[in-house]
Design an enzyme around this catalytic site. Structure first.
Site, PDB file in Angstrom:
ATOM      1  N   ASP A  99       0.833  -1.200   0.000  1.00  0.00           N
ATOM      2  CA  ASP A  99       0.000   0.000   0.000  1.00  0.00           C
ATOM      3  C   ASP A  99       0.872   1.256   0.000  1.00  0.00           C
ATOM      4  OD1 ASP A  99       0.502   0.933   2.712  1.00  0.00           O
ATOM      5  OD2 ASP A  99      -0.802  -0.662   3.420  1.00  0.00           O
ATOM      6  N   GLU A 100       0.240   2.380  -0.199  1.00  0.00           N
ATOM      7  CA  GLU A 100       0.962   3.642  -0.396  1.00  0.00           C
ATOM      8  C   GLU A 100       1.919   3.962   0.750  1.00  0.00           C
ATOM      9  OE1 GLU A 100      -0.196   8.218  -1.750  1.00  0.00           O
ATOM     10  OE2 GLU A 100      -1.778   6.770  -1.292  1.00  0.00           O
TER      11      GLU A 100
END
Length: 196
Positions: A53-54
């Protein structure tokens, strides 16, 4: 003349914090997001094997071979993560992670599979992250290793929160026998093949 069996290209990268595990979209400028293509000029049909994820960092594998992703997911290849958590994680919490904990996934309750987990005795020597992590004035932190072969969305973060120790920094250090080693944030290494 027989064509070379391996005409695909493969890459090992250290995904930085703040990048999406995908390539450009038409909405890139509007989104003001950072994509993998901002790190390197990957081939047009490159894809990430799995995602981070980011806000997560670390080892990400890129390939032009669509079957490779199926191999990693289908064979339940181990993925190891180092998570810096809020607080000095207890043995009881580690045992909970090993057994499996209840997390939310797509609006339903899910019990994670049993996994390997242990507290790291010394802090890992990762490069400094672009976004500062809170310092010890706000209480202690500790590092835990989790080795999973499943990968629900934001699973490690949800797992550490479920045992009372929210994740502050998350770095994937290994996929199968491929290790992050001493790569620096943003490094991209092209390799001849990826073997699992």
């Amino acid at each position: 003349m027989e064509q070379s069996k391996n005409t695909h290209r493969h890459f090992i990268i250290y995904k930085p914090y703040g990048y999406l595990s995908q390539f450009y979209t038409n909405a890139k400028k509007e989104q003001k997001k950072k994509f993998l293509g901002d790190l390197y000029d990957f081939p047009e049909n490159a894809m990430a094997i799995g995602r981070l994820d980011e806000k997560s960092e670390g080892l990400l594998l890129i390939t032009t071979d669509g079957k490779m992703s199926d191999v990693v997911n289908g064979q339940k290849v181990d993925k190891e993560y180092y998570a810096q958590v809020n607080g000095d994680i207890t043995l009881e919490a580690i045992e909970g992670l090993k057994r499996g904990v209840e997390i939310g996934f797509k609006g339903i309750k899910y019990i994670t599979q049993s996994c390997k987990a242990f507290k790291l005795e010394t802090d890992p020597d990762f490069p400094t992250r672009s976004k500062k992590i809170r310092d010890d004035r706000h209480g202690p932190t500790s590092w835990v290793s989790l080795i999973l072969n499943e990968g629900k969305y934001r699973q490690v973060r949800k797992m550490t929160s479920a045992v009372g120790y929210p994740t502050l920094r998350l770095v994937r250090v290994r996929v199968g026998d491929i290790h992050l080693n001493k790569m620096n944030i943003g490094d991209v290494i092209e390799v001849e093949n990826l073997e699992f």
